[in-house]
Design a protein around this motif. Structure first.
Motif, PDB file in Angstrom:
ATOM      1  N   GLN A   1       0.716  -1.087   0.252  1.00 32.85           N
ATOM      2  CA  GLN A   1       0.005  -0.017   0.047  1.00 32.85           C
ATOM      3  C   GLN A   1       0.841   1.244  -0.012  1.00 32.85           C
ATOM      4  O   GLN A   1       1.836   1.228   0.429  1.00 32.85           O
ATOM      5  N   PRO A   2       0.305   2.397  -0.797  1.00 35.53           N
ATOM      6  CA  PRO A   2       1.250   3.523  -0.568  1.00 35.53           C
ATOM      7  C   PRO A   2       1.310   4.221   0.836  1.00 35.53           C
ATOM      8  O   PRO A   2       0.648   3.772   1.559  1.00 35.53           O
ATOM      9  N   VAL A   3       2.345   4.871   0.706  1.00 39.38           N
ATOM     10  CA  VAL A   3       2.666   5.615   2.345  1.00 39.38           C
ATOM     11  C   VAL A   3       1.641   6.774   2.541  1.00 39.38           C
ATOM     12  O   VAL A   3       1.250   7.663   1.329  1.00 39.38           O
ATOM     13  N   THR A   4       1.051   6.670   3.361  1.00 36.96           N
ATOM     14  CA  THR A   4       0.201   8.017   3.865  1.00 36.96           C
ATOM     15  C   THR A   4       0.569   8.322   5.323  1.00 36.96           C
ATOM     16  O   THR A   4       1.014   7.988   5.991  1.00 36.96           O
ATOM     17  N   LEU A   5       0.572   9.666   5.533  1.00 37.19           N
ATOM     18  CA  LEU A   5       0.960  10.391   6.840  1.00 37.19           C
ATOM     19  C   LEU A   5      -0.526  10.626   7.774  1.00 37.19           C
ATOM     20  O   LEU A   5      -1.615  11.080   7.403  1.00 37.19           O
ATOM     21  N   THR A   6      -0.010  10.026   8.941  1.00 34.73           N
ATOM     22  CA  THR A   6      -0.921   9.838   9.862  1.00 34.73           C
ATOM     23  C   THR A   6      -0.926  11.243  10.719  1.00 34.73           C
ATOM     24  O   THR A   6      -1.924  11.835  11.227  1.00 34.73           O
ATOM     25  N   LYS A   7       0.344  11.436  11.159  1.00 37.04           N
ATOM     26  CA  LYS A   7       0.548  12.804  11.804  1.00 37.04           C
ATOM     27  C   LYS A   7       1.822  13.535  11.372  1.00 37.04           C
ATOM     28  O   LYS A   7       2.969  12.912  11.382  1.00 37.04           O
ATOM     29  N   GLY A   8       1.608  14.579  10.931  1.00 34.95           N
ATOM     30  CA  GLY A   8       3.110  15.335  10.460  1.00 34.95           C
ATOM     31  C   GLY A   8       3.854  16.187  11.591  1.00 34.95           C
ATOM     32  O   GLY A   8       3.177  16.397  12.703  1.00 34.95           O
ATOM     33  N   LEU A   9       4.883  16.584  11.254  1.00 39.84           N
ATOM     34  CA  LEU A   9       5.707  17.594  12.015  1.00 39.84           C
ATOM     35  C   LEU A   9       4.778  18.958  12.284  1.00 39.84           C
ATOM     36  O   LEU A   9       4.001  19.428  11.555  1.00 39.84           O
ATOM     37  N   GLN A  10       5.188  19.448  13.376  1.00 42.00           N
ATOM     38  CA  GLN A  10       4.561  20.642  13.948  1.00 42.00           C
ATOM     39  C   GLN A  10       5.697  21.639  14.403  1.00 42.00           C
ATOM     40  O   GLN A  10       6.662  21.187  14.892  1.00 42.00           O
ATOM     41  N   ASN A  11       5.377  22.911  14.199  1.00 40.41           N
ATOM     42  CA  ASN A  11       6.237  23.830  14.432  1.00 40.41           C
ATOM     43  C   ASN A  11       6.460  24.154  15.764  1.00 40.41           C
ATOM     44  O   ASN A  11       5.447  23.846  16.690  1.00 40.41           O
ATOM     45  N   GLU A  12       7.737  24.293  16.235  1.00 37.88           N
ATOM     46  CA  GLU A  12       8.268  24.204  17.621  1.00 37.88           C
ATOM     47  C   GLU A  12       8.836  25.547  18.006  1.00 37.88           C
ATOM     48  O   GLU A  12       9.503  26.195  17.399  1.00 37.88           O
ATOM     49  N   GLY A  13       8.240  26.079  19.165  1.00 33.69           N
ATOM     50  CA  GLY A  13       8.803  26.983  19.736  1.00 33.69           C
ATOM     51  C   GLY A  13       9.655  26.832  21.204  1.00 33.69           C
ATOM     52  O   GLY A  13       9.005  26.136  22.035  1.00 33.69           O
ATOM     53  N   VAL A  14      10.884  26.929  21.007  1.00 31.33           N
ATOM     54  CA  VAL A  14      11.737  26.448  22.269  1.00 31.33           C
ATOM     55  C   VAL A  14      12.312  27.454  22.862  1.00 31.33           C
ATOM     56  O   VAL A  14      12.735  28.652  22.403  1.00 31.33           O
ATOM     57  N   LYS A  15      13.254  27.236  24.059  1.00 27.84           N
ATOM     58  CA  LYS A  15      14.180  27.987  24.631  1.00 27.84           C
ATOM     59  C   LYS A  15      15.564  27.335  24.445  1.00 27.84           C
ATOM     60  O   LYS A  15      15.801  26.087  24.326  1.00 27.84           O
ATOM     61  N   LEU A  16      16.532  28.167  24.311  1.00 22.00           N
ATOM     62  CA  LEU A  16      18.020  27.548  24.318  1.00 22.00           C
ATOM     63  C   LEU A  16      18.099  26.547  25.618  1.00 22.00           C
ATOM     64  O   LEU A  16      17.718  27.117  26.758  1.00 22.00           O
ATOM     65  N   GLY A  17      18.866  25.607  25.397  1.00 25.11           N
ATOM     66  CA  GLY A  17      19.014  24.667  26.378  1.00 25.11           C
ATOM     67  C   GLY A  17      17.820  23.487  26.555  1.00 25.11           C
ATOM     68  O   GLY A  17      18.060  22.537  27.285  1.00 25.11           O
ATOM     69  N   ASP A  18      16.682  23.685  26.036  1.00 23.88           N
ATOM     70  CA  ASP A  18      15.587  22.940  25.769  1.00 23.88           C
ATOM     71  C   ASP A  18      15.971  21.520  25.033  1.00 23.88           C
ATOM     72  O   ASP A  18      17.023  21.622  24.205  1.00 23.88           O
ATOM     73  N   SER A  19      15.215  20.549  25.238  1.00 27.42           N
ATOM     74  CA  SER A  19      15.261  19.172  24.260  1.00 27.42           C
ATOM     75  C   SER A  19      13.901  19.066  23.525  1.00 27.42           C
ATOM     76  O   SER A  19      12.990  19.195  24.227  1.00 27.42           O
ATOM     77  N   ARG A  20      14.060  18.725  22.519  1.00 25.47           N
ATOM     78  CA  ARG A  20      12.937  18.545  21.760  1.00 25.47           C
ATOM     79  C   ARG A  20      12.894  17.178  20.808  1.00 25.47           C
ATOM     80  O   ARG A  20      13.964  16.979  20.530  1.00 25.47           O
TER      81      ARG A  20
END
Length: 791
Positions: A272-291
């Protein structure tokens, strides 16, 4: 004997044919008699001829086996619903074989046919009455639970185990355990075949399973790496539903999906072809954070995830998928500035490819700065992560003031306005803040008070105001107004003239006794020359010496104000006589007084432009306005150099011109004192420097007298402006207490310039009094001074 031989031969024939057609997968066996399903047996229980074995269900029906007989390999089982048919088949076989022998003489049957030839014999005599593929057998070792099955074809037999009896081809590298020579048969998802992996006796968790059909490898990803010297044990037990197993077939390890008691079937695999269930979301971060950036996709076959940062590949992984959701993640640890930007992941299989992207940006951050007043009065803390006052937008900041010693907290202020009276002040951060924690000294302090006594001389010739008791340090003004028929002469103290202005301002430092002197207006006046001749030679000499000492160094036009003339002539002439002189200064030359001054020419221009000054410069309008009025000029190369620090020569030259334009020519210091400290009479700026220097107090005059081509600081400029204007400019702004001027020797001048609007702080809490004044800053200050002198 013949019956026994025939019976053994038939049993062997049936067993041999059954091994060719069998396909079964074992489950944990249970024994039943009379089809009763309430007696479970363990793998160690003896199973006997005549027992029924329960192997679970298939398509909703119970699967039962009948233990027919024993041989040297174990127990021979037949599917129960075929048992009766098998008995009939034996009779048919005997009948067919009997055609080749005498009816009651079977002693020589074993001699007629060899066992290896029996299958071909049966292929000749099969008449369709028996479907041999429906007859399946399994050998069961009741002590070891080892099931041996035929694969379904004689050419490719295989053996399947409930546990590994032989070590497969394995390799451990880092956090990967790889199983080699693995062939995928059927459609079972490899992710559901989870073995037990033990490293040095400790069971390991599996984070990911990846099957490579091209290389025939099955890779198990562990959370923890395997170190050199550690032992790895790989085992696998069949699941309860008995639908999937790992088996050794010849020289290959086979991942096999089978169904109980059914034929082998070939399934065409259509991914079956590839379908996207959940895509990437824009992230607002602080320096030193982990994501962790994650996408979820599904499809069939091998799904490949390739991660990119700003178009550059950074990570890739593959998964086997049977159109089920698969998650791929990329972790950004301890985020730095270079980790910000656009991320993209491409997901593909053999059918198609799609992608998802997002942007990782910094959340807006602001700084909350704090200071104490007085500086030594307390300590400050804040709840920012690194105690640096840096917060992300809409964070709740809390600043706390802790008093020291006898100080007590008063309030928090910003730009001179109160914002809170709580020691711990909390607020949502939406912009940069500059807060001052104010304290007061709790011990009682007695502030000295002094009385200013004011009298009128002669009595009833005028009125006065300002005779009060004041606190030490207050800046006060006493005022005098003459009655009709009288004119105000001056203010005196202990017989000395302290001011010739009707309004006299000063800072209270002691008790003072001031006298406002008035004189009667004269109905008839002598001319100036007549009045000069009427003076004694001592008086005339005093006036001549006064002109030599207090004549201004510079003038725009050859003229003097009435106040200047009155001061220079020591009050010996009336207003009308002085007006006569003002109209014709040659009268002074007639009596032998030399007007030794420099006439400053200011040439107005209609258009001004400088190479290095654009219209968007913050001081553009101030610089061009002063240049048009002829007060300032640029350099010969056509530049203005607005950021260049200003020397004392330049500063005093520009300042003197603005003062002259506003008739500010009053001299405080005699020329003998000025030229005691300003000795370079050959300097191009000497007259302007001396002109401004003559308006300063001697302490400041001494400090700047020999600076000439050195830079003037902000604190020094503030003190100069305070002294040349006699502190008389109107105060239009509230006082701001700066953290770096509390103990400055120029504090009075700085506070005066802040309140009059001539200067502003470099930040909400600092003035930077030691910083050099730039040319652009001086132009702005001169425009403010010009406006203040015209109010």
């Amino acid at each position: 004997m013949k019956n026994c031989t025939l019976k053994s031969l038939i049993g062997l024939l049936v067993m041999t044919l059954a091994l060719v057609t069998m396909q079964v997968i074992p489950v944990q066996a249970a024994t039943f008699k009379g089809f009763k399903q309430d007696q479970e047996t363990t793998s160690k229980q003896e199973i006997k001829v005549g027992d029924y074995i329960y192997y679970g269900t298939y398509l909703g029906k119970d699967i039962l086996w009948y233990v027919a007989e024993k041989d040297e390999k174990g127990l021979l089982l037949y599917e129960s619903n075929r048992y009766e048919q098998l008995q009939n088949s034996k009779k048919n076989i005997i009948d067919k074989i009997g055609k080749f022998t005498k009816e009651n003489d079977l002693e020589d049957l074993d001699e007629l046919f060899d066992v290896e030839e029996i299958p071909s014999l049966f292929s000749l005599i099969t008449d369709g009455t028996i479907n041999w593929a429906d007859i399946t057998a399994v050998y069961l070792d009741p002590n070891a639970i080892v099931f041996k099955l035929g694969e379904g074809t004689k050419q490719n037999p295989y053996t399947i185990y409930t546990e590994w009896k032989e070590t497969p081809t394995l390799k451990a590298n880092g956090n990967q355990v790889t199983l080699y020579n693995v062939e995928l048969v059927g459609t079972k998802v490899t992710g559901e075949v989870i073995p037990t992996i033990v490293v040095d006796g400790v069971s390991q968790s599996i984070s990911n399973i990846n099957y490579d059909g091209d290389k025939n490898t099955l890779v198990y990803q562990l959370y923890q790496p395997i170190k050199q010297g550690q032992s790895v044990q790989f085992t696998y037990s069949l699941a309860q539903d008995a639908t999937t197993a790992i088996a050794k077939a010849g020289d290959k390890v086979v991942l096999k999906q089978v169904s109980t008691a059914v034929k082998n079937e070939t399934v065409d695999y259509v991914p079956q072809p590839v379908t996207l269930t959940k895509g990437l979301q824009n992230e607002g971060v602080k320096l030193g954070d982990s994501r962790t950036l994650s996408v979820i996709a599904k499809g069939e076959g091998v799904l490949t995830f390739n991660w990119y940062k700003e178009g550059n590949w950074i990570y890739g992984e593959t998964f086997n998928s049977s159109n089920q959701d698969v998650t791929s993640s990329y972790v950004i640890k301890n985020i730095r500035k270079e980790d910000l930007g656009k991320y993209r992941v491409e997901i593909s299989n053999d059918i198609n490819k799609l992608e998802s992207s997002c942007t990782v940006n910094l959340l807006q951050q602001y700084q909350v700065r704090t200071a104490t007043y007085p500086v030594e009065a307390g300590a400050l803390t804040n709840n920012s992560i690194n105690q640096d006052g840096i917060y992300t937008i809409n964070d709740v900041a809390t600043v706390t003031a802790t008093p020291k010693g006898y100080y007590r907290f008063t309030n928090w202020t910003e730009n001179g306005k109160e914002v809170s009276r709580d020691r711990s002040y909390s607020f949502a951060v939406t912009q940069d803040r500059n807060l001052v924690a104010n304290f007061y000294y709790d011990k009682p302090v007695v502030i000295p008070q002094y009385t200013i006594y004011v009298t009128i001389n002669p009595k009833d010739t005028g009125t006065v105001r300002g005779d009060y008791t004041y606190n030490k340090g207050e800046y006060v003004t006493v005022k005098a107004k003459a009655k009709e028929g009288y004119i105000f002469e001056n203010w005196t103290e202990d017989g000395k003239v302290v001011s010739r202005n009707e309004e006299y301002s000063f800072t209270v430092e002691r008790e003072r006794r001031l006298k406002a002197n008035f004189t009667e207006e004269q109905p008839k006046e002598l001319s100036f020359k007549q009045a000069w001749r009427a003076l004694s030679s001592r008086q005339q000499k005093a006036i001549e010496e006064n002109f030599e000492e207090y004549l201004p160094y510079t003038t725009l036009e050859e003229t003097l104000s009435l106040d200047e003339l009155e001061g220079l002539t020591k009050g010996y002439f009336t207003k009308d006589q002085l007006r006569e002189v003002k109209r014709d200064l040659s009268l002074l030359e007639d009596i032998g007084i030399d007007l030794d001054w420099e006439v400053v020419e200011l040439r107005r221009v209609s258009s001004v432009s400088f190479k290095d000054l654009g219209r968007n410069h913050w001081a553009y309008s101030n610089i061009t306005e002063l240049a048009k009025r002829g007060i300032v000029a640029g350099y010969p190369d056509g530049t203005f150099r607005p950021s260049k620090p200003l020397t004392v020569e330049d500063t005093f030259t520009f300042l003197d011109r603005v003062l002259l334009l506003n008739d500010q020519t009053e001299v405080q210091q005699p020329r003998s004192t000025v030229e005691k400290y300003m000795t370079n009479s050959r300097s191009w700026a000497f007259d302007s420097m001396a002109s401004v220097g003559s308006k300063l107090e001697e302490k400041m005059l001494r400090q700047v007298g020999r600076m000439e081509d050195t830079y003037l600081s902000r604190g020094q400029l503030a003190q100069v402006l305070f002294e040349v204007t006699n502190g008389n400019l109107k105060k239009i702004k509230p006082l701001v207490l700066f953290t770096d001027t509390r103990y400055s020797e120029y504090e009075d001048g700085i506070n005066y310039c802040i309140r009059t609007g001539l200067l502003e702080g470099t930040t909400a809490t600092t003035m930077e009094p030691n910083k050099a004044v730039t040319r652009a800053e001086m132009m702005t200050i001169l425009m403010r001074l010009d406006a203040a002198l015209n109010q």
